[in-house]
Enzyme design. Structure first.
Site, PDB file in Angstrom:
ATOM      1  N   GLU A  83     -12.898 -34.246  19.188  1.00 32.76           N
ATOM      2  CA  GLU A  83     -14.030 -33.584  19.848  1.00 32.76           C
ATOM      3  C   GLU A  83     -14.243 -34.074  21.279  1.00 32.76           C
ATOM      4  OE1 GLU A  83     -15.023 -31.041  18.732  1.00 32.76           O
ATOM      5  OE2 GLU A  83     -15.456 -31.081  16.583  1.00 32.76           O
ATOM      6  N   HIS A 102     -22.092 -38.041  18.003  1.00 26.30           N
ATOM      7  CA  HIS A 102     -21.882 -36.821  17.215  1.00 26.30           C
ATOM      8  C   HIS A 102     -21.736 -37.246  15.763  1.00 26.30           C
ATOM      9  CE1 HIS A 102     -20.260 -33.270  15.422  1.00 26.30           C
ATOM     10  NE2 HIS A 102     -19.056 -33.779  15.270  1.00 26.30           N
ATOM     11  N   HIS A 104     -22.064 -35.974  11.380  1.00 24.89           N
ATOM     12  CA  HIS A 104     -22.208 -34.944  10.356  1.00 24.89           C
ATOM     13  C   HIS A 104     -23.362 -35.372   9.445  1.00 24.89           C
ATOM     14  CE1 HIS A 104     -17.712 -33.599  10.865  1.00 24.89           C
ATOM     15  NE2 HIS A 104     -18.401 -33.588  11.993  1.00 24.89           N
ATOM     16  N   TYR A 123     -44.699 -32.652  15.738  1.00 29.19           N
ATOM     17  CA  TYR A 123     -44.742 -32.874  17.203  1.00 29.19           C
ATOM     18  C   TYR A 123     -43.568 -33.697  17.722  1.00 29.19           C
ATOM     19  CZ  TYR A 123     -46.306 -37.732  16.886  1.00 29.19           C
ATOM     20  OH  TYR A 123     -46.359 -39.085  16.649  1.00 29.19           O
ATOM     21  N   HIS A 165     -21.363 -27.488  10.905  1.00 35.44           N
ATOM     22  CA  HIS A 165     -20.602 -28.640  11.398  1.00 35.44           C
ATOM     23  C   HIS A 165     -21.432 -29.930  11.425  1.00 35.44           C
ATOM     24  CE1 HIS A 165     -17.607 -30.195  14.682  1.00 35.44           C
ATOM     25  NE2 HIS A 165     -18.103 -31.169  13.961  1.00 35.44           N
ATOM     26  N   TYR A 218     -46.140 -40.892  29.301  1.00 34.97           N
ATOM     27  CA  TYR A 218     -45.997 -42.242  28.738  1.00 34.97           C
ATOM     28  C   TYR A 218     -44.561 -42.744  28.739  1.00 34.97           C
ATOM     29  CZ  TYR A 218     -50.804 -41.768  27.224  1.00 34.97           C
ATOM     30  OH  TYR A 218     -52.154 -41.600  27.192  1.00 34.97           O
TER      31      TYR A 218
HETATM   32 ZN   LIG Z   1     -17.619 -33.177  13.920  1.00 44.90          ZN
END
Ligand SMILES: [Zn+2]
Length: 225
Positions: A83, A102, A104, A123, A165, A218
């Protein structure tokens, strides 16, 4: 830019490995899936350090972390994460991205498999930079198409889901990116739980404006209160 001491690069490589391990220990990723990177500039080198492909994190050494330029050239003894494209493309357009996680993550990915982003049902959604967390359309892993979808879904945000994904979180450091990934997974779990009972009541646009302003005032992200 002047050359940086080797010790700095070594420390960042160690931090990338530690973050990948922490990602799995935190329960937001399992096995070899997912990946972590950190922006790295050193003299003429302008790019990032990213986890390699196919090596379990508990066997990944700092030396195996792959240095890649923003042009996509890899420098290392092993191949970079499959990736690497979205890591590269995010660093190219997002000055605020110093690190990317990244994962899963189970709940975030469950929603992503339904092509559902996370609406302002709580929120804390604002911690990702906006009033929702988008789900990028599906594209095959490792492709330019997936990267394009991810960059678009991240516009004005620090996190997004990837359909069928997983998820992406970015931050000013590996610690910040990991903390945001954990927060997004927590929100995904709460949203998923609420959906078991019915449709959660969304916060209004006006209320989310108030929250976003408080987060800005803040410092971001503000500690939950
Ligand atoms: Zn992945």
């Amino acid at each position: 830019m002047t050359a940086r001491p080797k010790s700095e690069e070594r420390a960042l490589r160690e931090a990338v490995v530690a973050t990948a391990l922490a990602m799995n220990a935190a329960g937001i990723n399992r096995g070899k899936s997912g990946n972590v990177s950190a922006r790295w500039r050193d003299g003429a080198f302008d790019g990032f350090l990213v986890t390699p492909t196919g090596i379990p994190y508990d066997r990944t050494t700092p030396e195996q972390i792959v240095a890649m330029t923003l042009a996509g050239a890899a420098r290392g003894s092993v191949l970079p994460s499959s990736e690497w494209r979205f890591h590269r493309d995010i660093y190219a357009v997002r000055a605020d991205a110093q690190a990317i996680v990244h994962a899963h993550a189970p709940f975030a990915t469950t929603l992503a498999c339904m092509h559902r982003g996370i609406p302002p049902f709580h929120y804390m959604i604002a911690v990702a930079g906006g009033k929702d967390i988008r789900c990028a359309p599906y594209a095959t892993f490792g492709t330019q198409e997936l990267s394009d979808h991810a960059v678009a879904a991240l516009a004005g945000r620090r996190a997004c889901l990837l359909a069928n994904h997983g998820m992406i979180a970015l931050g000013a450091s590996v610690d910040a990116a990991l903390a945001l990934a954990v927060e997004v997974e927590t929100l995904a779990e709460m949203y998923w739980r609420a959906l078991q009972i019915g449709e959660p009541v969304p916060l209004s646009d006006a209320e989310m404006d108030v929250v976003m302003e408080k987060f800005r005032t803040y410092g971001q992200p503000q500690e939950p209160v």
